[in-house]
Motif scaffolding. Sequence first.
Motif, mmCIF file in Angstrom:
data_model
loop_
_atom_site.group_PDB
_atom_site.id
_atom_site.type_symbol
_atom_site.label_atom_id
_atom_site.label_comp_id
_atom_site.label_asym_id
_atom_site.label_seq_id
_atom_site.Cartn_x
_atom_site.Cartn_y
_atom_site.Cartn_z
ATOM 1 N N ILE A 282 0.874 -1.175 0.000
ATOM 2 C CA ILE A 282 0.000 0.000 0.000
ATOM 3 C C ILE A 282 0.910 1.225 0.000
ATOM 4 C CG2 ILE A 282 -1.702 1.290 1.345
ATOM 5 C CD1 ILE A 282 -2.641 -1.529 2.397
ATOM 6 N N THR A 283 0.815 2.034 -1.031
ATOM 7 C CA THR A 283 1.712 3.179 -1.169
ATOM 8 C C THR A 283 0.894 4.463 -1.284
ATOM 9 O OG1 THR A 283 1.790 2.962 -3.577
ATOM 10 C CG2 THR A 283 3.437 1.752 -2.338
ATOM 11 N N GLY A 284 1.588 5.599 -1.166
ATOM 12 C CA GLY A 284 0.867 6.859 -1.225
ATOM 13 C C GLY A 284 1.766 8.020 -1.617
ATOM 14 N N ARG A 285 1.179 9.222 -1.675
ATOM 15 C CA ARG A 285 1.974 10.409 -2.033
ATOM 16 C C ARG A 285 2.975 10.734 -0.938
ATOM 17 N NH1 ARG A 285 0.657 15.378 -5.020
ATOM 18 N NH2 ARG A 285 -0.156 16.223 -3.060
ATOM 19 N N VAL A 286 2.567 10.500 0.306
ATOM 20 C CA VAL A 286 3.494 10.697 1.413
ATOM 21 C C VAL A 286 3.623 9.387 2.168
ATOM 22 C CG1 VAL A 286 3.042 13.150 1.626
ATOM 23 C CG2 VAL A 286 1.661 11.521 2.943
ATOM 24 N N HIS A 287 4.527 9.367 3.138
ATOM 25 C CA HIS A 287 4.869 8.109 3.791
ATOM 26 C C HIS A 287 3.649 7.463 4.451
ATOM 27 C CE1 HIS A 287 8.270 5.591 4.634
ATOM 28 N NE2 HIS A 287 7.720 5.300 5.801
ATOM 29 N N GLN A 288 3.439 6.204 4.158
ATOM 30 C CA GLN A 288 2.305 5.480 4.729
ATOM 31 C C GLN A 288 2.672 4.963 6.125
ATOM 32 O OE1 GLN A 288 -0.873 5.111 2.930
ATOM 33 N NE2 GLN A 288 0.300 6.892 2.260
ATOM 34 N N PRO A 289 1.695 4.891 7.017
ATOM 35 C CA PRO A 289 1.997 4.485 8.395
ATOM 36 C C PRO A 289 2.386 3.005 8.459
ATOM 37 C CG PRO A 289 -0.360 4.665 8.068
ATOM 38 C CD PRO A 289 0.277 5.174 6.805
ATOM 39 N N PRO A 290 3.205 2.654 9.452
ATOM 40 C CA PRO A 290 3.698 1.273 9.544
ATOM 41 C C PRO A 290 2.630 0.184 9.471
ATOM 42 C CG PRO A 290 4.902 2.682 11.057
ATOM 43 C CD PRO A 290 3.814 3.533 10.470
ATOM 44 N N PRO A 291 1.413 0.361 10.018
ATOM 45 C CA PRO A 291 0.451 -0.749 9.953
ATOM 46 C C PRO A 291 0.074 -1.201 8.542
ATOM 47 C CG PRO A 291 -0.201 0.799 11.664
ATOM 48 C CD PRO A 291 0.939 1.446 10.910
ATOM 49 N N LYS A 310 6.922 0.837 -5.119
ATOM 50 C CA LYS A 310 6.985 2.253 -5.500
ATOM 51 C C LYS A 310 6.933 3.066 -4.212
ATOM 52 C CE LYS A 310 4.177 5.577 -8.116
ATOM 53 N NZ LYS A 310 5.216 5.970 -9.091
ATOM 54 N N VAL A 311 7.741 4.106 -4.116
ATOM 55 C CA VAL A 311 7.716 4.876 -2.873
ATOM 56 C C VAL A 311 7.040 6.218 -3.084
ATOM 57 C CG1 VAL A 311 9.632 3.695 -1.757
ATOM 58 C CG2 VAL A 311 10.089 5.654 -3.254
ATOM 59 N N ASP A 312 6.934 6.925 -1.980
ATOM 60 C CA ASP A 312 6.128 8.143 -1.885
ATOM 61 C C ASP A 312 6.365 9.096 -3.062
ATOM 62 O OD1 ASP A 312 6.146 6.744 0.476
ATOM 63 O OD2 ASP A 312 7.305 8.231 1.566
ATOM 64 N N TYR A 313 5.269 9.587 -3.640
ATOM 65 C CA TYR A 313 5.405 10.334 -4.892
ATOM 66 C C TYR A 313 4.892 11.771 -4.826
ATOM 67 C CZ TYR A 313 0.827 8.027 -5.207
ATOM 68 O OH TYR A 313 -0.414 7.522 -4.932
ATOM 69 N N VAL A 318 9.611 12.659 1.367
ATOM 70 C CA VAL A 318 10.864 12.079 1.878
ATOM 71 C C VAL A 318 10.625 10.575 1.957
ATOM 72 C CG1 VAL A 318 12.533 12.018 3.763
ATOM 73 C CG2 VAL A 318 11.303 14.147 3.241
ATOM 74 N N PRO A 319 11.165 9.815 1.020
ATOM 75 C CA PRO A 319 10.774 8.397 0.930
ATOM 76 C C PRO A 319 11.141 7.538 2.132
ATOM 77 C CG PRO A 319 11.654 9.153 -1.163
ATOM 78 C CD PRO A 319 11.908 10.249 -0.175
ATOM 79 N N VAL A 320 12.297 7.770 2.754
ATOM 80 C CA VAL A 320 12.605 6.940 3.929
ATOM 81 C C VAL A 320 11.740 7.397 5.108
ATOM 82 C CG1 VAL A 320 14.972 6.396 3.212
ATOM 83 C CG2 VAL A 320 14.551 8.381 4.689
ATOM 84 N N PRO A 321 11.578 6.549 6.116
ATOM 85 C CA PRO A 321 10.639 6.887 7.195
ATOM 86 C C PRO A 321 11.094 8.087 8.009
ATOM 87 C CG PRO A 321 11.401 4.595 7.361
ATOM 88 C CD PRO A 321 12.208 5.247 6.295
ATOM 89 N N TYR A 322 10.117 8.728 8.627
ATOM 90 C CA TYR A 322 10.395 9.721 9.663
ATOM 91 C C TYR A 322 10.910 8.987 10.899
ATOM 92 C CZ TYR A 322 5.550 8.111 9.559
ATOM 93 O OH TYR A 322 4.434 7.321 9.417
ATOM 94 N N TYR A 323 11.560 9.711 11.789
ATOM 95 C CA TYR A 323 11.945 9.117 13.076
ATOM 96 C C TYR A 323 10.668 8.807 13.837
ATOM 97 C CZ TYR A 323 16.496 10.301 11.597
ATOM 98 O OH TYR A 323 17.629 10.333 10.839
ATOM 99 N N HIS A 324 10.678 7.699 14.534
ATOM 100 C CA HIS A 324 9.437 7.322 15.196
ATOM 101 C C HIS A 324 9.697 6.637 16.531
ATOM 102 C CE1 HIS A 324 10.565 4.290 12.188
ATOM 103 N NE2 HIS A 324 10.030 3.363 12.970
ATOM 104 N N SER A 325 8.767 6.864 17.441
ATOM 105 C CA SER A 325 8.777 6.208 18.744
ATOM 106 C C SER A 325 7.551 5.317 18.811
ATOM 107 C CB SER A 325 8.715 7.239 19.878
ATOM 108 O OG SER A 325 9.898 7.980 19.948
#
Length: 427
Positions: A282-291, A310-313, A318-325
């Motif tokens: 499941i892909t999207g224009r911006v980063h998709q959530p981990p679930p 395919k990554v975020d378009y 920013v195709p790689v993930p954001y920092y996350h807790s």
Amino acid sequence: MAHYQQQGDIPPKRHTQHRRPAEGGEGAKGELYYEELMGEEGFSSDSSLLYHRNIPSTIAGAREWEVGDLSTTPNHPLVPRHLKLHDLFTAEEVATTDVVTGRRLVLGNGDVRISYAVAGATSPWYRNGIGDECVYVERGAARVETVFGAFDVAEGDYLVIPRATTHRWIPVTDGEEPLRAYCIEANSHIAPPKRYLSKYGQFLEHAPYCERDLRPPVGTLLAEDVGADPAEETEVFIKHRGNGPGGIVGTVHTLPFHPLDVVGWDGCLYPYAFNLRDFEPITGRVHQPPPVHQVFEGWNFVICNFVPRKVDYHPLAVPVPYYHSNVDSDEIMFYVDGDYEARKGSGIGRGSISVHPGGHAHGPQPGASEASLGVEYFDETAVMVDTFRPLELGEGGRAVDDGKYAWSWSGGRGSGPESGGGDFSIG
Ligand SMILES: [Fe+2]
């Protein structure tokens, strides 16, 4: 499992007489088969009916099975870790290692254990009385014989094996790669996420896979089908609840017959295979959530996979993930294939596990976010287990901890008691 399956020879009505073919003259009756109801949650959930040639409760002997080192060590002081699973087995050890008795515990808690085996030997007959198993085939291939039927599994396959299913693993040994098995053992059941399913259990349209992608066993499998004598005395290794480390002990039962004696079965409880390549990302224009990466779930943990996609378009994505807790979870990523854009410079590679514990934010290594801009496709394959209870390091995990991953965001500057540039291994 939501959908009903039926294989082999079963009577038209459940709980009615079902007999072997009659031998002798007119009026002769064949011997009754022995019906077994195998059911979950006190027979209030999924179940199957199996028709055996032999009384399924028969045993002719019992002895203890030493299940190996299941001790665990807390991740304390708390640091992210890099475990190099491909260092766990030497080439010489593979020929005599089997998936059941040879798996080494990497990480575990009271809900789930992650073990790893590189196997060239056939396993004994085995059933896990603790919970379901989900074995991911990282490399190589195997035939898995179960009382429900057989599977041919290969790279990218998950095999979900319900609790108490008697089975064995037979690695294919003439392939390019040995069988590499990443074993996820639950203390519970493992199933597709509820949110992918209708109220009656059908996969919904938004789910990243569906019934057509799941491979149930085809046909029944009897002793003579595998060249064995149906009367052959056979040992079955059983992992079960007890007072060993993790509440686990083992027993070997001797059966006075071969365990492949099921002439037919039907129901919604059975092992099945699913290949990671059949997971539609499941892909999207911006980063998709981990679930969106989730494939299965058990009690207090989830299994996710990251597949080539395919990554975020979005023009400014920013195709790689954001920092996350992931504040309630430990995140365990097993890197199977590809480039791992977010982990560049960390030492992570094929066969690596990263342990990102709860209570500590994580994300791309320095420079990875900038480097990913404009990238359109990630060629990466990884399997992730997220647990709600903290994971502790097993014997295998302690043995292959690289000891310096924690410092990969700080240019190698570590401050642990053993660091001096940074080894912080507790292995
Ligand atoms: Fe993460």
